[in-house]
Design a protein around this motif. Structure first.
Motif, mmCIF file in Angstrom:
data_model
loop_
_atom_site.group_PDB
_atom_site.id
_atom_site.type_symbol
_atom_site.label_atom_id
_atom_site.label_comp_id
_atom_site.label_asym_id
_atom_site.label_seq_id
_atom_site.Cartn_x
_atom_site.Cartn_y
_atom_site.Cartn_z
ATOM 1 N N THR A 115 47.534 40.413 43.330
ATOM 2 C CA THR A 115 46.096 40.258 43.588
ATOM 3 C C THR A 115 45.338 41.476 43.087
ATOM 4 N N MET A 119 42.166 41.761 40.622
ATOM 5 C CA MET A 119 40.946 42.460 41.066
ATOM 6 C C MET A 119 40.552 43.524 40.053
ATOM 7 N N MET A 122 39.039 41.941 37.102
ATOM 8 C CA MET A 122 37.696 41.453 37.466
ATOM 9 C C MET A 122 36.684 42.601 37.438
ATOM 10 N N VAL A 123 37.070 43.757 38.022
ATOM 11 C CA VAL A 123 36.153 44.899 38.087
ATOM 12 C C VAL A 123 35.827 45.408 36.677
ATOM 13 N N THR A 142 33.135 49.488 41.838
ATOM 14 C CA THR A 142 34.507 49.916 42.134
ATOM 15 C C THR A 142 35.072 48.981 43.198
ATOM 16 N N CYS A 143 36.350 49.154 43.510
ATOM 17 C CA CYS A 143 36.945 48.360 44.588
ATOM 18 C C CYS A 143 36.133 48.546 45.875
ATOM 19 N N CYS A 146 32.869 46.366 47.131
ATOM 20 C CA CYS A 146 33.026 45.193 47.996
ATOM 21 C C CYS A 146 33.883 45.495 49.225
ATOM 22 N N HIS A 147 34.984 46.220 49.011
ATOM 23 C CA HIS A 147 35.949 46.360 50.110
ATOM 24 C C HIS A 147 35.482 47.305 51.207
ATOM 25 N N LEU A 151 40.859 46.010 53.694
ATOM 26 C CA LEU A 151 41.707 45.232 52.785
ATOM 27 C C LEU A 151 41.040 43.899 52.438
ATOM 28 N N PRO A 153 37.418 42.209 52.338
ATOM 29 C CA PRO A 153 36.006 42.561 52.504
ATOM 30 C C PRO A 153 35.393 41.766 53.655
HETATM 31 C C1 HEC Z 1 33.188 41.804 43.758
HETATM 32 C C2 HEC Z 1 33.797 42.200 45.013
HETATM 33 C C3 HEC Z 1 35.208 42.793 44.935
HETATM 34 C C4 HEC Z 1 35.632 43.859 44.215
HETATM 35 C C5 HEC Z 1 34.808 44.760 43.297
HETATM 36 C C6 HEC Z 1 37.041 44.035 44.514
HETATM 37 N N1 HEC Z 1 37.447 43.082 45.399
HETATM 38 FE FE1 HEC Z 1 39.340 42.842 46.119
HETATM 39 N N2 HEC Z 1 38.729 41.201 47.166
HETATM 40 C C7 HEC Z 1 37.454 40.689 47.161
HETATM 41 C C8 HEC Z 1 37.424 39.463 47.940
HETATM 42 C C9 HEC Z 1 36.183 38.610 48.205
HETATM 43 C C10 HEC Z 1 38.756 39.249 48.395
HETATM 44 C C11 HEC Z 1 39.293 38.072 49.167
HETATM 45 C C12 HEC Z 1 39.123 38.233 50.630
HETATM 46 C C13 HEC Z 1 39.676 37.042 51.360
HETATM 47 O O1 HEC Z 1 40.714 36.505 50.983
HETATM 48 O O2 HEC Z 1 39.042 36.667 52.337
HETATM 49 C C14 HEC Z 1 39.546 40.370 47.886
HETATM 50 C C15 HEC Z 1 40.909 40.520 48.140
HETATM 51 C C16 HEC Z 1 41.664 41.583 47.679
HETATM 52 C C17 HEC Z 1 43.056 41.782 48.000
HETATM 53 C C18 HEC Z 1 43.918 40.877 48.892
HETATM 54 C C19 HEC Z 1 43.751 41.311 50.304
HETATM 55 C C20 HEC Z 1 44.691 40.577 51.235
HETATM 56 O O3 HEC Z 1 44.336 40.487 52.414
HETATM 57 O O4 HEC Z 1 45.749 40.145 50.801
HETATM 58 C C21 HEC Z 1 43.451 42.925 47.364
HETATM 59 C C22 HEC Z 1 44.830 43.559 47.408
HETATM 60 C C23 HEC Z 1 42.294 43.430 46.653
HETATM 61 N N3 HEC Z 1 41.239 42.592 46.866
HETATM 62 C C24 HEC Z 1 42.296 44.571 45.878
HETATM 63 C C25 HEC Z 1 41.200 45.034 45.156
HETATM 64 C C26 HEC Z 1 41.249 46.175 44.275
HETATM 65 C C27 HEC Z 1 42.470 47.052 44.041
HETATM 66 C C28 HEC Z 1 39.999 46.304 43.741
HETATM 67 C C29 HEC Z 1 39.529 47.327 42.707
HETATM 68 C C30 HEC Z 1 40.344 47.425 41.499
HETATM 69 C C31 HEC Z 1 39.179 45.227 44.289
HETATM 70 N N4 HEC Z 1 39.943 44.492 45.130
HETATM 71 C C32 HEC Z 1 37.841 45.018 43.979
HETATM 72 C C33 HEC Z 1 36.350 41.231 46.542
HETATM 73 C C34 HEC Z 1 36.356 42.302 45.678
#
Ligand code: HEC
Ligand code: HEC
Length: 166
Positions: A115, A119, A122-123, A142-143, A146-147, A151, A153
């Motif tokens: 995941t 992510m 996507m970023v 950055t991560c 949103c986060h 873990l 958001p």
């Molecule tokens: C645009 C908003 C956004 C950004 C920026 C973002 N995330 Fe997320 N991330 C989310 C969302 C929304 C979820 C899903 C939450 C859910 O399942 O309810 C998620 C889920 C995750 C999960 C899974 C969590 C779990 O409970 O298993 C991981 C790991 C994660 N992101 C890592 C990252 C990392 C590393 C970065 C930066 C490189 C990042 N995210 C950047 C929105 C974002």
């Protein structure tokens, strides 16, 4: 003559006191505003454990050094409010000095690691294709955008609209 020698002594004492006061203050100032060490000093301040060159990067630039990967990992850790073990699987065959299994960082078996790769891509895409194309402050997404230290958001709930004149 006597009084002027007294004055000289007094001035000298005052000067010494002032200099030591200033020196003390500049030490305090230096402690509050540490000058960042130049990059070549980093190995001195970096944690002392091994950071071998990565062998299984699929989304990060492949030429990153061990310490560079580590720096990114610590950033993710902080931005997601989680530890290395969330994304990295333990290797039961590789025990550390405390008898606990070490993490196998190159291993891909954890869902969270997969995941995190999605992510990351996507970023990168958000920044390159969207943020870079608007007249913005220049702060990338950055991560943590949103986060925010979690873990998963947390859903945003808008405050109920206040009564009163608009
Ligand atoms: C645009 C908003 C956004 C950004 C920026 C973002 N995330 Fe997320 N991330 C989310 C969302 C929304 C979820 C899903 C939450 C859910 O399942 O309810 C998620 C889920 C995750 C999960 C899974 C969590 C779990 O409970 O298993 C991981 C790991 C994660 N992101 C890592 C990252 C990392 C590393 C970065 C930066 C490189 C990042 N995210 C950047 C929105 C974002
Ligand atoms: C949110 C998930 C996540 C967290 C938390 C995380 N990592 Fe990672 N880590 C990854 C992903 C994803 C990769 C692979 C990146 C790629 O494929 O380019 C990786 C790769 C690595 C690698 C390189 C392995 C190799 O040989 O290719 C090391 C070393 C590493 N992480 C160490 C750490 C350490 C130390 C921590 C804790 C401080 C940590 N990671 C926390 C997701 C995470």
């Amino acid at each position: 003559m006597k009084s002027s020698r007294f004055m000289q002594a007094a001035v000298l004492t005052f000067a010494v006191a002032a200099v030591s006061l200033l020196a003390g203050r500049s030490q305090v100032f230096a402690a509050q505003n540490p000058i960042p060490p130049p990059p070549q000093n980093q190995p001195d301040t970096a944690p002392k454990h091994e950071m071998p060159a990565p062998t299984n990067l699929k989304v990060l630039p492949k030429d990153l050094t061990g310490p560079q990967v580590h720096e990114i990992m610590e950033k993710w850790e902080g931005e997601l409010g989680t530890g290395c073990k969330t994304c990295h699987a333990v290797d039961p065959k590789n025990l550390g000095p405390n008898g606990k299994p070490r993490l196998n960082f190159a291993d891909d078996s954890k869902e969270e690691k997969q995941t995190a790769r999605k992510m990351y891509k996507m970023v990168e895409e958000i920044n390159a294709s969207y943020i870079a194309k608007i007249d913005s402050s220049g702060d990338p997404v950055t991560c943590g955008t949103c986060h925010r230290g979690h873990l998963g958001p947390e859903p945003f709930v808008a405050k109920p609209e206040k009564e009163g004149p608009h």
